[in-house]
Design an enzyme around this catalytic site. Structure first.
Site, PDB file in Angstrom:
ATOM      1  N   CYS A  48      23.425 -30.538   2.638  1.00  0.00           N
ATOM      2  CA  CYS A  48      24.562 -29.661   2.937  1.00  0.00           C
ATOM      3  C   CYS A  48      25.513 -30.257   3.964  1.00  0.00           C
ATOM      4  O   CYS A  48      26.739 -30.103   3.846  1.00  0.00           O
ATOM      5  CB  CYS A  48      24.067 -28.294   3.397  1.00  0.00           C
ATOM      6  N   HIS A 101      28.859 -25.048   8.058  1.00  0.00           N
ATOM      7  CA  HIS A 101      28.601 -26.216   8.895  1.00  0.00           C
ATOM      8  C   HIS A 101      29.941 -26.820   9.345  1.00  0.00           C
ATOM      9  O   HIS A 101      30.772 -27.222   8.515  1.00  0.00           O
ATOM     10  CB  HIS A 101      27.818 -27.270   8.117  1.00  0.00           C
TER      11      HIS A 101
END
Length: 344
Positions: A150, A242
């Protein structure tokens, strides 16, 4: 005509995101859900402990979960999505590929294997041709395809956009949301009022996977990109999204405007889940931000901003939704590429 698909590890956090994305998908039809032996034989609604921020799809809720074994999945399933823990996936996924299933996997196992395509369709769709090498070497009728980690997915589309300036060295510091560790991955006592400056194995994944994604495939083998990549990964108390601070050292000397233009011009893919544009570039120096920008493009867009010159290149910030673009959505996007290009 719909592609019949199965989901391995359907009760987990990424499995639930996969179902959320697949149930309304125009080209995919959910035909099989697998989970642990304890969950097999029960309706999905009984064992899923649904935690996605949308209602569980009714048609999926009443589906009977089966064991995570090729013999338990119908033969007419065309494509398998895997969200298994890597410790399980390393044994199970090859078994499905050997049995003839094409597996689009989010699990970390085998990502760096020489004959396994590690793909972000907007960046390196041509690497999917490694399937031919994989089938020749392993004798499989099926195939195993991976999407990257990710945090890697968040950064690499921006690096690909800057590669024309001569990408030589990358330093990245991440601020990663707690959902990246799974529902039970980080305790509240550990993360509230805190930042954890280490995520086991994450730095190595970013450093190796980035070079594979940006590497060149000559039809027989893949060579890693020459750029050096170093990462520092930190867990922060945001739920999703993120955020990453990137320093890119470049052979050329582009202006801030040149960099912003290159990021904004990063190509989308002609696939249902690929956003247009791929990268949303902010002029504001304090963007992107997780709470405000993680759902851009339905959670599939990468956001970038804060571009500034440094003595050796540029520094900028980038952001993506880690369980959509960074996990389930990335697997779905690879599935769309597999279907479009005739690999099923």
């Amino acid at each position: 005509m719909s592609v019949r698909v199965g989901v391995l590890g359907a009760t987990g956090a990424v499995g639930q995101r996969l179902i959320q994305l697949l149930d309304p998908h125009p080209d995919f039809e959910i035909a099989a859900l697998t989970a642990s032996d304890e969950s097999a034989g029960h309706d999905y609604r009984e064992v899923a402990k649904w935690r996605v921020d949308a209602p569980i799809p009714e048609d999926v809720a009443s589906t009977t979960v089966v064991e995570t074994d090729p013999s338990a999945v119908p033969d007419d399933v065309d494509l398998i999505f895997s969200s298994l823990p890597s410790s399980v996936g390393e044994a199970v996924e090859p078994a499905f590929a050997e049995a003839g299933y094409v597996v689009s996997s989010n699990s970390s196992n085998a990502r760096m294997d020489d004959d396994v395509p590690l793909v972000i369709p907007e960046v390196n769709a041509e690497h999917m041709q490694l399937i031919e090498v994989q089938r020749d070497e392993r004798g499989w009728d099926g195939a195993l395809v991976k999407n990257p980690n990710c945090s890697t997915i968040t950064m690499v589309p921006t690096l690909a956009a800057l590669d024309s300036f001569g990408l030589e060295r990358v330093h990245v510091s991440t601020l990663q949301a707690v959902s990246g560790a799974g529902y039970s991955g980080v305790s509240s006592m550990e993360i509230i009022d805190n930042v954890v400056p280490h995520i086991g194995g994450e730095e190595a994944k970013m450093e190796s996977e980035s070079r594979k994604l940006l590497g060149a495939f000559d039809g027989a083998e893949l060579s890693l990109h020459d750029a050096e990549v170093s990462a520092s990964c930190n867990r922060v108390p945001t739920i999703d999204g993120h955020l990453e601070n990137v320093w890119a050292e470049l052979a050329d000397d582009p202006s801030v405007g040149d960099v912003e233009d290159a990021l904004a011009a990063a190509p989308s893919a002609d696939l249902p889940s690929s956003p247009e544009p791929l990268v949303k570039v902010f002029d504001e120096p304090d963007r992107p931000q997780p709470r405000m920008d993680r759902m851009l493009g339905g959670g599939m867009q990468v956001a970038a901003g804060g571009v500034q010159e440094t003595p050796a290149g540029v520094q900028y910030n980038c952001l993506a939704h880690n369980t959509i673009r960074g996990a389930a959505g990335a697997s779905v996007l690879n599935g769309e590429l597999l279907a479009r290009d005739g690999w099923l």
